[in-house]
Design a protein around this motif. Sequence first.
Motif, PDB file in Angstrom:
ATOM      1  N   UNK A 152       1.347  -6.539  -8.100  1.00 31.36           N
ATOM      2  CA  UNK A 152       2.502  -6.873  -7.281  1.00 31.36           C
ATOM      3  C   UNK A 152       2.479  -6.103  -5.963  1.00 31.36           C
ATOM      4  N   UNK A 153       3.447  -6.403  -5.132  1.00 32.98           N
ATOM      5  CA  UNK A 153       3.514  -5.783  -3.812  1.00 32.98           C
ATOM      6  C   UNK A 153       3.502  -4.255  -3.904  1.00 32.98           C
ATOM      7  N   UNK A 154       2.775  -3.643  -3.004  1.00 30.14           N
ATOM      8  CA  UNK A 154       2.620  -2.193  -2.959  1.00 30.14           C
ATOM      9  C   UNK A 154       3.149  -1.725  -1.608  1.00 30.14           C
ATOM     10  N   UNK A 155       4.113  -0.785  -1.621  1.00 25.82           N
ATOM     11  CA  UNK A 155       4.739  -0.341  -0.368  1.00 25.82           C
ATOM     12  C   UNK A 155       4.605   1.161  -0.191  1.00 25.82           C
ATOM     13  N   UNK A 156       4.274   1.545   1.050  1.00 25.42           N
ATOM     14  CA  UNK A 156       4.236   2.955   1.442  1.00 25.42           C
ATOM     15  C   UNK A 156       5.307   3.166   2.501  1.00 25.42           C
ATOM     16  N   UNK A 157       6.275   4.022   2.183  1.00 23.93           N
ATOM     17  CA  UNK A 157       7.359   4.309   3.120  1.00 23.93           C
ATOM     18  C   UNK A 157       7.116   5.660   3.789  1.00 23.93           C
ATOM     19  N   UNK A 158       7.306   5.709   5.104  1.00 24.60           N
ATOM     20  CA  UNK A 158       7.263   6.962   5.856  1.00 24.60           C
ATOM     21  C   UNK A 158       8.519   7.042   6.714  1.00 24.60           C
ATOM     22  N   UNK A 159       8.712   8.172   7.365  1.00 32.94           N
ATOM     23  CA  UNK A 159       9.887   8.307   8.224  1.00 32.94           C
ATOM     24  C   UNK A 159       9.754   7.490   9.514  1.00 32.94           C
ATOM     25  N   UNK A 160       8.540   6.979   9.800  1.00 34.15           N
ATOM     26  CA  UNK A 160       8.314   6.224  11.027  1.00 34.15           C
ATOM     27  C   UNK A 160       8.141   4.729  10.798  1.00 34.15           C
ATOM     28  N   UNK A 161       7.694   4.336   9.614  1.00 33.59           N
ATOM     29  CA  UNK A 161       7.465   2.924   9.360  1.00 33.59           C
ATOM     30  C   UNK A 161       7.055   2.671   7.930  1.00 33.59           C
ATOM     31  N   UNK A 162       6.775   1.387   7.633  1.00 29.26           N
ATOM     32  CA  UNK A 162       6.441   0.971   6.274  1.00 29.26           C
ATOM     33  C   UNK A 162       5.181   0.117   6.289  1.00 29.26           C
ATOM     34  N   UNK A 163       4.356   0.284   5.232  1.00 28.57           N
ATOM     35  CA  UNK A 163       3.144  -0.516   5.075  1.00 28.57           C
ATOM     36  C   UNK A 163       3.239  -1.249   3.745  1.00 28.57           C
ATOM     37  N   UNK A 164       2.960  -2.568   3.769  1.00 27.95           N
ATOM     38  CA  UNK A 164       3.054  -3.403   2.578  1.00 27.95           C
ATOM     39  C   UNK A 164       1.730  -4.108   2.319  1.00 27.95           C
ATOM     40  N   UNK A 165       1.239  -4.044   1.058  1.00 30.66           N
ATOM     41  CA  UNK A 165      -0.037  -4.675   0.711  1.00 30.66           C
ATOM     42  C   UNK A 165       0.065  -5.278  -0.690  1.00 30.66           C
ATOM     43  N   UNK A 166      -0.985  -6.038  -1.070  1.00 34.38           N
ATOM     44  CA  UNK A 166      -1.102  -6.549  -2.431  1.00 34.38           C
ATOM     45  C   UNK A 166      -2.253  -5.882  -3.170  1.00 34.38           C
ATOM     46  N   UNK A 194      11.316  -2.353  15.243  1.00 32.55           N
ATOM     47  CA  UNK A 194      11.542  -3.795  15.172  1.00 32.55           C
ATOM     48  C   UNK A 194      10.250  -4.599  15.253  1.00 32.55           C
ATOM     49  N   UNK A 195       9.108  -3.912  15.103  1.00 35.09           N
ATOM     50  CA  UNK A 195       7.805  -4.571  15.229  1.00 35.09           C
ATOM     51  C   UNK A 195       7.177  -4.765  13.858  1.00 35.09           C
ATOM     52  N   UNK A 196       6.601  -5.941  13.641  1.00 35.04           N
ATOM     53  CA  UNK A 196       5.847  -6.226  12.425  1.00 35.04           C
ATOM     54  C   UNK A 196       4.486  -6.788  12.810  1.00 35.04           C
ATOM     55  N   UNK A 197       3.417  -6.237  12.213  1.00 37.73           N
ATOM     56  CA  UNK A 197       2.067  -6.658  12.552  1.00 37.73           C
ATOM     57  C   UNK A 197       1.226  -6.745  11.289  1.00 37.73           C
ATOM     58  N   UNK A 198       0.314  -7.697  11.224  1.00 36.19           N
ATOM     59  CA  UNK A 198      -0.611  -7.855  10.104  1.00 36.19           C
ATOM     60  C   UNK A 198      -1.981  -7.333  10.538  1.00 36.19           C
ATOM     61  N   UNK A 199      -2.541  -6.432   9.715  1.00 31.37           N
ATOM     62  CA  UNK A 199      -3.885  -5.905   9.971  1.00 31.37           C
ATOM     63  C   UNK A 199      -4.843  -6.442   8.916  1.00 31.37           C
ATOM     64  N   UNK A 200      -6.043  -6.770   9.327  1.00 31.27           N
ATOM     65  CA  UNK A 200      -7.092  -7.166   8.397  1.00 31.27           C
ATOM     66  C   UNK A 200      -8.239  -6.178   8.497  1.00 31.27           C
ATOM     67  N   UNK A 201      -9.305  -6.434   7.735  1.00 26.97           N
ATOM     68  CA  UNK A 201     -10.454  -5.534   7.655  1.00 26.97           C
ATOM     69  C   UNK A 201     -10.939  -5.084   9.035  1.00 26.97           C
ATOM     70  N   UNK A 202     -11.013  -3.737   9.226  1.00 31.51           N
ATOM     71  CA  UNK A 202     -11.548  -3.179  10.466  1.00 31.51           C
ATOM     72  C   UNK A 202     -10.549  -3.051  11.595  1.00 31.51           C
ATOM     73  N   UNK A 203      -9.276  -3.365  11.339  1.00 31.81           N
ATOM     74  CA  UNK A 203      -8.277  -3.258  12.399  1.00 31.81           C
ATOM     75  C   UNK A 203      -7.393  -2.033  12.198  1.00 31.81           C
ATOM     76  N   UNK A 204      -6.909  -1.498  13.315  1.00 28.87           N
ATOM     77  CA  UNK A 204      -6.072  -0.303  13.298  1.00 28.87           C
ATOM     78  C   UNK A 204      -4.954  -0.449  14.319  1.00 28.87           C
ATOM     79  N   UNK A 205      -3.830   0.174  14.042  1.00 29.32           N
ATOM     80  CA  UNK A 205      -2.730   0.184  14.995  1.00 29.32           C
ATOM     81  C   UNK A 205      -2.105   1.573  15.025  1.00 29.32           C
TER      82      UNK A 205
END
Length: 299
Positions: A152-166, A194-205
């Motif tokens: 199921x969905x896997x979420x990492x919460x930080x004080x600056x933002x959130x990362x969601x993966x499967x 207010x920004x949402x972005x999708x990263x794939x293999x080899x991408x960084x933000x």
Amino acid sequence: MKKNRLLAKWLNNDLSQDELAAFEASPDFEKYQKIKQYTDHLAMDDLDENAMLSNILKQKKATPKVVPLYKKWAFRAAAIFVLALGVTLAFNFLTPQTQTAGFGEKTTFSLPDNSTVVLNSGSEINYKKLNWSSHRTLDLKGEAYFRVAKGRRFEVHTNLGKVTVLGTQFNVKARKNRFDVVCYEGRVKVNYANTQIILTHGQSVSFENKNQTNTIVNVSKPEWMDNQISFYKEDIRSLLDEVERQYNITVELNSKDTTSLFTGKLPSKDLNVALHIISTTYHLEAKKVSENKIIFDEK
């Protein structure tokens, strides 16, 4: 059993002087004495011993069920063990779990679904085991690399933002005002303000003070796992903060130039080389004033 024998002998006046003295000194003696006083005046009718014996023989004897003492203790011990085990398991599942990596350390551990986490120096993760398979959420302070098991969905919460993966491999760093996410496999969804972005293999933000920077990476895992600290357009104070974490030292900076940005790598297992690179890049002189303190002065 010993107390019962002493009580019987006392009632029959069969105690020796030493036994009597010990019995009278017991904490229950006063209670026994009162009972004896109240019962001494009671009289019993003469017994017809032959009639009593005849009645006893006529009655059907019931065989008493005897439970050995060791079995009673075994049952009690088993009950206590089961209760303690239940309390321990409940406490373990309900209490938030914490994993940390101190300065100069890295920590690797597995989550309940066998996902792997590697914590970088000066980092911490908190999560709960209860219902983990259906609620895979954790809180991160610092930096960590994740190899997430499918589910199921896997979420990492930080004080600056959130990362969601499967199910994927990625790195998250949240230090001060900077939030970095790198995807090494699969895809991740990053939420920052207010920004949402999708990263794939080899991408960084990277996000810092609401500014976004996107880059491409050509490695299969974070450099810090191979004892290399990688920086991309970071100021000297952020660079020195990371050096302090990796080497568990204190660094004092005496320089007017604190805004020049650094892109490159520093070793995390060779302090002298790291100090030399910093000194050369920023025209500084490093002085080791104690075992765990470094001062950078302008040349």
